[in-house]
Design a protein around this motif. Structure first.
Motif, PDB file in Angstrom:
ATOM      1  N   VAL A   1      -3.221   5.126  -4.870  1.00 33.78           N
ATOM      2  CA  VAL A   1      -2.763   3.734  -4.908  1.00 33.78           C
ATOM      3  C   VAL A   1      -1.241   3.746  -5.017  1.00 33.78           C
ATOM      4  N   ILE A   2      -0.624   2.833  -4.275  1.00 35.66           N
ATOM      5  CA  ILE A   2       0.833   2.851  -4.117  1.00 35.66           C
ATOM      6  C   ILE A   2       1.414   1.472  -4.387  1.00 35.66           C
ATOM      7  N   GLY A   3       2.529   1.433  -5.081  1.00 39.57           N
ATOM      8  CA  GLY A   3       3.214   0.147  -5.259  1.00 39.57           C
ATOM      9  C   GLY A   3       4.505   0.310  -6.038  1.00 39.57           C
ATOM     10  N   VAL A   4       5.573  -0.327  -5.563  1.00 40.76           N
ATOM     11  CA  VAL A   4       6.851  -0.218  -6.286  1.00 40.76           C
ATOM     12  C   VAL A   4       6.763  -0.916  -7.645  1.00 40.76           C
ATOM     13  N   GLY A   5       5.796  -1.851  -7.776  1.00 40.13           N
ATOM     14  CA  GLY A   5       5.619  -2.559  -9.044  1.00 40.13           C
ATOM     15  C   GLY A   5       5.239  -1.638 -10.198  1.00 40.13           C
ATOM     16  N   MET A   6       4.714  -0.463  -9.863  1.00 41.28           N
ATOM     17  CA  MET A   6       4.296   0.491 -10.903  1.00 41.28           C
ATOM     18  C   MET A   6       5.453   0.961 -11.770  1.00 41.28           C
ATOM     19  N   ARG A   7       6.656   0.892 -11.201  1.00 42.72           N
ATOM     20  CA  ARG A   7       7.828   1.326 -11.963  1.00 42.72           C
ATOM     21  C   ARG A   7       7.948   0.549 -13.261  1.00 42.72           C
ATOM     22  N   SER A   8       7.597  -0.726 -13.181  1.00 43.28           N
ATOM     23  CA  SER A   8       7.830  -1.574 -14.353  1.00 43.28           C
ATOM     24  C   SER A   8       6.548  -2.010 -15.060  1.00 43.28           C
ATOM     25  N   HIS A   9       5.394  -1.631 -14.521  1.00 42.46           N
ATOM     26  CA  HIS A   9       4.138  -2.059 -15.151  1.00 42.46           C
ATOM     27  C   HIS A   9       3.250  -0.881 -15.503  1.00 42.46           C
ATOM     28  N   ALA A  10       2.691  -0.913 -16.702  1.00 40.57           N
ATOM     29  CA  ALA A  10       1.768   0.149 -17.110  1.00 40.57           C
ATOM     30  C   ALA A  10       0.349  -0.262 -16.736  1.00 40.57           C
ATOM     31  N   GLY A  11      -0.581   0.664 -16.802  1.00 42.00           N
ATOM     32  CA  GLY A  11      -1.993   0.313 -16.660  1.00 42.00           C
ATOM     33  C   GLY A  11      -2.577   0.492 -15.269  1.00 42.00           C
TER      34      GLY A  11
ATOM     35  N   GLU B   1       8.186 -11.525  -2.627  1.00 43.57           N
ATOM     36  CA  GLU B   1       7.081 -11.349  -3.567  1.00 43.57           C
ATOM     37  C   GLU B   1       6.600  -9.910  -3.578  1.00 43.57           C
ATOM     38  N   LYS B   2       6.885  -9.229  -4.653  1.00 40.39           N
ATOM     39  CA  LYS B   2       6.471  -7.829  -4.714  1.00 40.39           C
ATOM     40  C   LYS B   2       5.131  -7.704  -5.425  1.00 40.39           C
ATOM     41  N   GLU B   3       4.248  -6.952  -4.829  1.00 42.20           N
ATOM     42  CA  GLU B   3       2.933  -6.745  -5.424  1.00 42.20           C
ATOM     43  C   GLU B   3       2.994  -5.550  -6.368  1.00 42.20           C
ATOM     44  N   LEU B   4       2.115  -5.546  -7.352  1.00 38.44           N
ATOM     45  CA  LEU B   4       2.029  -4.400  -8.256  1.00 38.44           C
ATOM     46  C   LEU B   4       1.544  -3.185  -7.463  1.00 38.44           C
ATOM     47  N   VAL B   5       0.437  -3.401  -6.741  1.00 31.75           N
ATOM     48  CA  VAL B   5      -0.072  -2.352  -5.856  1.00 31.75           C
ATOM     49  C   VAL B   5      -0.031  -2.924  -4.448  1.00 31.75           C
ATOM     50  N   SER B   6       0.629  -2.233  -3.530  1.00 32.96           N
ATOM     51  CA  SER B   6       0.701  -2.809  -2.189  1.00 32.96           C
ATOM     52  C   SER B   6      -0.260  -2.152  -1.220  1.00 32.96           C
ATOM     53  N   GLY B   7      -0.714  -0.953  -1.548  1.00 29.65           N
ATOM     54  CA  GLY B   7      -1.635  -0.329  -0.610  1.00 29.65           C
ATOM     55  C   GLY B   7      -2.422   0.825  -1.217  1.00 29.65           C
ATOM     56  N   ILE B   8      -3.488   1.165  -0.532  1.00 26.63           N
ATOM     57  CA  ILE B   8      -4.323   2.293  -0.947  1.00 26.63           C
ATOM     58  C   ILE B   8      -4.512   3.204   0.266  1.00 26.63           C
ATOM     59  N   ALA B   9      -4.236   4.470   0.083  1.00 22.45           N
ATOM     60  CA  ALA B   9      -4.367   5.409   1.202  1.00 22.45           C
ATOM     61  C   ALA B   9      -5.400   6.476   0.856  1.00 22.45           C
ATOM     62  N   TYR B  10      -5.910   7.102   1.898  1.00 21.06           N
ATOM     63  CA  TYR B  10      -6.816   8.230   1.656  1.00 21.06           C
ATOM     64  C   TYR B  10      -6.483   9.317   2.659  1.00 21.06           C
ATOM     65  N   SER B  11      -6.761  10.541   2.280  1.00 19.53           N
ATOM     66  CA  SER B  11      -6.559  11.640   3.221  1.00 19.53           C
ATOM     67  C   SER B  11      -7.737  12.592   3.129  1.00 19.53           C
TER      68      SER B  11
ATOM     69  N   LEU C   1       6.546   5.003   3.196  1.00 21.43           N
ATOM     70  CA  LEU C   1       6.678   6.462   3.156  1.00 21.43           C
ATOM     71  C   LEU C   1       5.539   7.069   2.333  1.00 21.43           C
ATOM     72  N   GLU C   2       5.254   6.459   1.178  1.00 17.92           N
ATOM     73  CA  GLU C   2       4.153   6.968   0.348  1.00 17.92           C
ATOM     74  C   GLU C   2       2.821   6.790   1.070  1.00 17.92           C
ATOM     75  N   LEU C   3       2.590   5.580   1.600  1.00 18.30           N
ATOM     76  CA  LEU C   3       1.325   5.320   2.310  1.00 18.30           C
ATOM     77  C   LEU C   3       1.113   6.363   3.406  1.00 18.30           C
ATOM     78  N   ALA C   4       2.174   6.598   4.191  1.00 22.46           N
ATOM     79  CA  ALA C   4       2.052   7.529   5.314  1.00 22.46           C
ATOM     80  C   ALA C   4       1.828   8.946   4.802  1.00 22.46           C
ATOM     81  N   SER C   5       2.608   9.354   3.826  1.00 20.38           N
ATOM     82  CA  SER C   5       2.480  10.749   3.401  1.00 20.38           C
ATOM     83  C   SER C   5       1.171  10.969   2.661  1.00 20.38           C
ATOM     84  N   LEU C   6       0.560   9.895   2.177  1.00 21.64           N
ATOM     85  CA  LEU C   6      -0.708  10.051   1.467  1.00 21.64           C
ATOM     86  C   LEU C   6      -1.899   9.804   2.381  1.00 21.64           C
ATOM     87  N   GLY C   7      -1.647   9.670   3.666  1.00 21.31           N
ATOM     88  CA  GLY C   7      -2.775   9.685   4.602  1.00 21.31           C
ATOM     89  C   GLY C   7      -2.905   8.525   5.565  1.00 21.31           C
TER      90      GLY C   7
END
Ligand code: ADP
Ligand code: ASP
Ligand code: MG
Length: 405
Positions: free
Chosen positions: A345-355, A248-258, A201-207
């Motif tokens: 940059v998008i990833g559900v891992g961001m919820r629990s990881h800083a930086g 296996e969940k990635e910290l960042v799973s994708g990068i979108a551009y618009s 949903l984030e990837l799509a809405s972000l482009g």
């Protein structure tokens, strides 16, 4: 036996040979004993051409008539695909949105599907007839044809899959799945086997236009199993699914551009209560969606600069709406800039990881790319930069987050 909705995008039905290829894929599902409905887009380039005709006649045109024009591309492909299926001995019948009907609200040009009448469609599917449905089209409250926004055939397909309780919704396109970023820009992009509804949903809405945002919303809401795969090569695609299904969940799973972004800066707006409402209210009334917003701290306590982004296609309308109110809003100057791109940059891992954000800023800084606006949410960070840096920024970030194949 399964009930399947198959959707084919513009490139997949780009010419007669490709339509015949689609017919063979549909026949294969029918031969496996499945009940099938197919949703198709217009042939590639056709919708752009139709949009362009409208603009040539009048840059700011009546949205109802725009829909009358741009919805026609899909009529051609449903007819051609039905003929191609019949040639292969498959029973098939074409359906325009209004014939089903697929009911939508009245927001012409970006209508939302409300209900789909499936009784007749399901009866025919059960009797072995393939329903070939025009994507992108709806029927508004006043019985006029609507369209669902660019890329809307994905939403037609998922909505239909939800309505007929399909076991699967297969979205066939010109790439063989959802990648970590647009594979046409970053050669090292990696195909994902699975992606969560939320991240998609984030990837799509972000482009990432591989799926229209609303199709993902709808899939998430109705728990439709969506698969993205190639109509040209036989390879496993990407499954859009629940978080629990992904080990296996990635910290960042994708990068979108618009690139569909434009920036507006109002210089020296009065800094007093009610100003934001006075600016954004009329924009909302004019159907202009505002995305990123930054307001600087006022230096003199009286005036401040306000920057925000709108869709590129809304820039002229937004400028007109604001200029008409320059007197009451009391800003000094309006500076439009359509030479921008939003990178996220998008990833559900961001919820629990800083930086994650910090890495984004330092990576762009290393490439001397200036960040103009920043927004964040729980699972994404977006920045606005000058458009000429799109490729450079995407590639650098893709490597920095360890996503390269
Ligand atoms: P269709 O006409 O089949 O609907 P689209 O052009 O709408 O196809 O969407 C497919 C395109 O999406 C691909 O050609 C690709 O360039 C682009 N795309 C952008 N981001 C991604 C991504 N993360 N993964 C896959 N494709 C992507
Ligand atoms: N033909 C429409 C468009 O180009 C819908 C779609 O392709 O999904 O936007
Ligand atoms: Mg599309």
């Amino acid at each position: 036996m399964a009930r399947i909705v198959m959707k084919f995008g513009g490139t997949s039905v780009g010419d007669c040979d490709r339509i015949k290829n689609v017919a063979r894929r549909v026949k294969a599902e029918v031969d496996r004993g499945n009940e099938v409905a197919v949703v198709v887009s217009a042939m590639s380039g056709v919708t752009n051409q139709l949009v362009d005709y409208c603009k040539q006649i009048a840059p700011l045109h009546d949205a109802r008539e725009y829909d009358t024009v741009v919805s026609t591309g899909e009529q051609v492909t449903i007819g051609l695909l039905s003929i191609a299926l019949q040639e292969l001995g498959v029973q098939a019948r074409s359906w325009m949105g209004w014939q089903i009907p697929i009911r939508s609200d009245g927001a012409h040009g970006k209508a939302r599907i409300e209900t789909i009448e499936t009784t007749e469609l399901e009866r025919r599917m059960a009797s072995g007839q393939v329903a070939v449905v025009a994507g992108f089209q709806g029927l508004g409250p006043d019985n006029r044809v609507t369209t669902l926004g660019r890329g809307g055939s994905d939403t037609s397909a998922v909505a239909l899959a939800a309505a007929v309780h399909a076991d699967r919704c297969d979205i066939y396109t010109d790439v063989d799945g959802v990648y970590t970023t647009d594979p046409r820009i970053v050669a090292k992009a990696r195909k994902l086997d699975k992606i969560t509804y939320e991240e998609m949903l984030e990837l799509a809405s972000l482009g990432a236009k591989v799926l229209q945002t609303r199709s993902v919303e709808m899939a998430m809401k109705h728990r439709v199993r969506v698969q993205v795969l190639s109509s040209f090569v036989d390879a496993p695609g990407t499954l859009v699914c629940d978080e629990e299904e992904i080990v296996e969940k990635e910290l960042v799973s994708g990068i979108a551009y618009s690139r569909d972004e434009a920036k507006i800066t109002l210089v020296r707006v009065a800094d007093r209560p009610g100003v934001a409402a006075a600016i954004f209210g009329p924009l909302a009334d004019a159907n202009v969606n505002v995305d990123m917003i930054v307001q600087n701290v006022s230096e003199d306590g009286k005036h401040t600069d306000l920057t925000f982004t709108v869709a590129k296609s809304d820039l002229d309308r937004a400028t007109k709406v604001l200029n008409e109110r320059q007197g009451s809003l009391g800003y000094e100057r309006l500076v439009p800039d359509s030479n921008v791109v939003k990178i996220s940059v998008i990833g559900v891992g961001m919820r629990s990881h800083a930086g994650v954000a910090q890495k984004m800023f330092s990576t762009l800084a290393d490439k001397a790319i200036n960040i103009q606006v920043i927004t964040t949410s729980e699972i994404k960070v977006s920045v606005l930069v000058a458009e000429e840096y799109t490729e450079l920024a995407l590639r650098a970030l893709h490597s920095a987050y360890g996503l390269d194949a």
